[in-house]
Every structure is written in C-alpha cells, then in structure tokens.
Design an enzyme around this catalytic site. Sequence first.
Site, PDB file in Angstrom:
ATOM      1  N   LYS A 184     -14.326   9.312 -10.149  1.00  0.00           N
ATOM      2  CA  LYS A 184     -12.874   9.412  -9.952  1.00  0.00           C
ATOM      3  C   LYS A 184     -12.332  10.638 -10.690  1.00  0.00           C
ATOM      4  O   LYS A 184     -11.533  11.398 -10.157  1.00  0.00           O
ATOM      5  CB  LYS A 184     -12.175   8.136 -10.460  1.00  0.00           C
ATOM      6  CG  LYS A 184     -12.355   6.947  -9.524  1.00  0.00           C
ATOM      7  CD  LYS A 184     -11.889   5.620 -10.115  1.00  0.00           C
ATOM      8  CE  LYS A 184     -12.292   4.474  -9.187  1.00  0.00           C
ATOM      9  NZ  LYS A 184     -11.968   3.141  -9.706  1.00  0.00           N
ATOM     10  N   GLN A 243      -9.981   0.344 -15.146  1.00  0.00           N
ATOM     11  CA  GLN A 243     -11.201   0.003 -14.399  1.00  0.00           C
ATOM     12  C   GLN A 243     -11.600  -1.447 -14.670  1.00  0.00           C
ATOM     13  O   GLN A 243     -11.625  -1.886 -15.830  1.00  0.00           O
ATOM     14  CB  GLN A 243     -12.330   0.974 -14.794  1.00  0.00           C
ATOM     15  CG  GLN A 243     -13.593   0.842 -13.969  1.00  0.00           C
ATOM     16  CD  GLN A 243     -13.429   1.265 -12.507  1.00  0.00           C
ATOM     17  OE1 GLN A 243     -12.574   2.078 -12.170  1.00  0.00           O
ATOM     18  NE2 GLN A 243     -14.246   0.717 -11.641  1.00  0.00           N
ATOM     19  N   ASP A 256      -3.458   1.533  -8.522  1.00  0.00           N
ATOM     20  CA  ASP A 256      -4.456   0.586  -8.016  1.00  0.00           C
ATOM     21  C   ASP A 256      -3.798  -0.565  -7.244  1.00  0.00           C
ATOM     22  O   ASP A 256      -4.484  -1.311  -6.543  1.00  0.00           O
ATOM     23  CB  ASP A 256      -5.223  -0.018  -9.210  1.00  0.00           C
ATOM     24  CG  ASP A 256      -6.689   0.360  -9.206  1.00  0.00           C
ATOM     25  OD1 ASP A 256      -7.197   0.752  -8.149  1.00  0.00           O
ATOM     26  OD2 ASP A 256      -7.324   0.242 -10.265  1.00  0.00           O
TER      27      ASP A 256
HETATM   28  N1  GUN Z   1     -13.741  -1.977 -10.007  1.00  0.00           N
HETATM   29  C1  GUN Z   1     -14.355  -1.894  -8.806  1.00  0.00           C
HETATM   30  N2  GUN Z   1     -13.535  -1.294  -7.910  1.00  0.00           N
HETATM   31  C2  GUN Z   1     -12.389  -0.989  -8.570  1.00  0.00           C
HETATM   32  C3  GUN Z   1     -11.175  -0.357  -8.185  1.00  0.00           C
HETATM   33  O1  GUN Z   1     -10.953   0.056  -7.042  1.00  0.00           O
HETATM   34  N3  GUN Z   1     -10.247  -0.229  -9.167  1.00  0.00           N
HETATM   35  C4  GUN Z   1     -10.462  -0.685 -10.423  1.00  0.00           C
HETATM   36  N4  GUN Z   1      -9.482  -0.542 -11.300  1.00  0.00           N
HETATM   37  N5  GUN Z   1     -11.559  -1.272 -10.807  1.00  0.00           N
HETATM   38  C5  GUN Z   1     -12.528  -1.424  -9.882  1.00  0.00           C
END
Ligand code: GUN
Length: 279
Positions: free
Chosen positions: A50, A94, A117
């Site tokens: 990311k 995350q 998110d």
């Molecule tokens: N863990 C797995 N996929 C994601 C996501 O798209 N966002 C976040 N914050 N955590 C994750």
Amino acid sequence: MATLLDGKKLSQKICSTLKSKVEKLKDKKPGLAVILVGDHSASQIYVAKKEKTAREFGFYSEVHKLPSACEEKEILNLIKYLNESPKIHGILVQLPLPAHIQTHAILNAVSPLKDVDGFHPLNLGRLFIGDPLFIPCTPQGVMELFKEYKIELSGKHAVVIGRSLIVGKPLAHLLLGQNATVTICHSKTKNLEAVCQTADILISAIGKPLFIKNSFVKEGAVVVDVGINRLNNKIVGDVDFENVQKKASFITPVPGGVGPMTIALLLQNTFKSFERFSS
Ligand code: GUN
C-alpha cells in the site's frame, strides 16, 4: 474458457488517472496514514504494498508501526493525532489487530471523514441505508470489475462466501444495491456446495486455498476469488482456478485479480477525501 477479470489492468488504469490528477495539484498532496500493529506476516506485506503504490502514484504516505504488546491507548492517541493532521486525508488501521485490542473501539476512533477503509460504524451504516460516503476497498474493487466488464447483476443470484466486515458483509450490501438476489454463506452454512451451484455470481472470501472446486460452479457462472493464500510457497486463491476457468464465463486470477483493485480503491478513496477537505 472463461474471460479473465483483469484487476491488474483495471487497477493500473484507475491509478494512472489518479496520478495525472495528483500531478496537477499545486502545493498539497493527498496523504494516507497506515497503522500497523504487531508482526502479522501477511499484514506486513499488504502494508508495504500500500505504501509503495501510494508513493508511486504521487501520494504522501506515512506508515506507523506499533509493537504487538502496545496498549489500546497508544493506538487511540495516534489516531487522535492523525484525525487532526492537515497532511492526512485517509487513515487505515490494518486488520487483524492483536487479540488484546478491541477492534471496534479502534475503528470507532477514526474520523468518519478520513475513514478510507469504510470500517467506521457511521460509514457502514451509510452503506447499509444506500447513501455511502466511504465504501470498503475490496468490495468496491469487486464492483468496479463487474462494471468494467459489463456484468449484469440485476436479478442475478449472487452467492458470497464469507461474512467478514472487510469483504462479505459490505459486498452483500453493494450487490443488493444493484438488485442482485444475495445469499451470504459462512462456516456454519449447510450444503455449501449445493448453494454455490445455484450462483450466477460466486464470490469467495474465506481464505482456504483451492477450496472452491469445479463441482461447486454452475456452467457459465461469474467467479470472483478474494482469497490470497500461500500454498507450497505459491500464492493461490480460494478457487481451483485451473479447473474452474473451464466452466466459468468470467473469473478473477490470483494474483492479479481483486488484490490490486483493493489498493487502487484505497488511493481513490484517499483522493476523494483530499478533494472533500480541499473544497
Ligand atoms: N486486512 C485485510 N484486508 C484489509 C483491508 O482491506 N483493510 C484493512 N485495514 N485491513 C485489512
């Protein structure tokens, strides 16, 4: 043989459009802050990806790493600081968080206006009522693939396997919003294979390598694989791609399907947030 739903290609198109918009900006850049708590190995890889992609496309990016033993208060203090930081337009925590941390308390602390998110209760509620502000990135990425490949959803039976906050639940709402008839399956569902056989659109988000076999799939179904699993040192999805592609009309590959779309939509959400703060 199924047509590939090429998430790599579509995500590059979305990111290139964003990059050209970012390049036109005078002084400020859209800023993304990612919080990573602990040493979950897949999370470390996702967060690194990311950050790298955000920088590549001209975004400002910060990653805040906290040890797994940290207290909830430390994370809350960091979120408070980021909520107020003028450099930051998107905040992502995350998941999963270590077991001693209350995930809901953390997600609740992120400003709904920076919640790229889409996991804050306000944003999930807005999605539920059909007036979304931020939509979770992975489900939004799946919907963008349907749009790009002109896959009709109205009146179709969509079966979503998995009921997580990150994928299953929000995706079911988005599909419902496009007039699909939606079934959500999970670990307690009886006769899963038989339910899947009735799907026009079959979406798996369970994290079990190659679980969805040919026998689960109706001839001509659209198959979307959200799984990212490691099997014998290879990345594979939830779907037995080699066999299922012979039966499906459209299918996402792993890697190169939904994964890159998640990141593209994260940047798109961050850019939209930046525009909202700037207007
Ligand atoms: N863990 C797995 N996929 C994601 C996501 O798209 N966002 C976040 N914050 N955590 C994750």
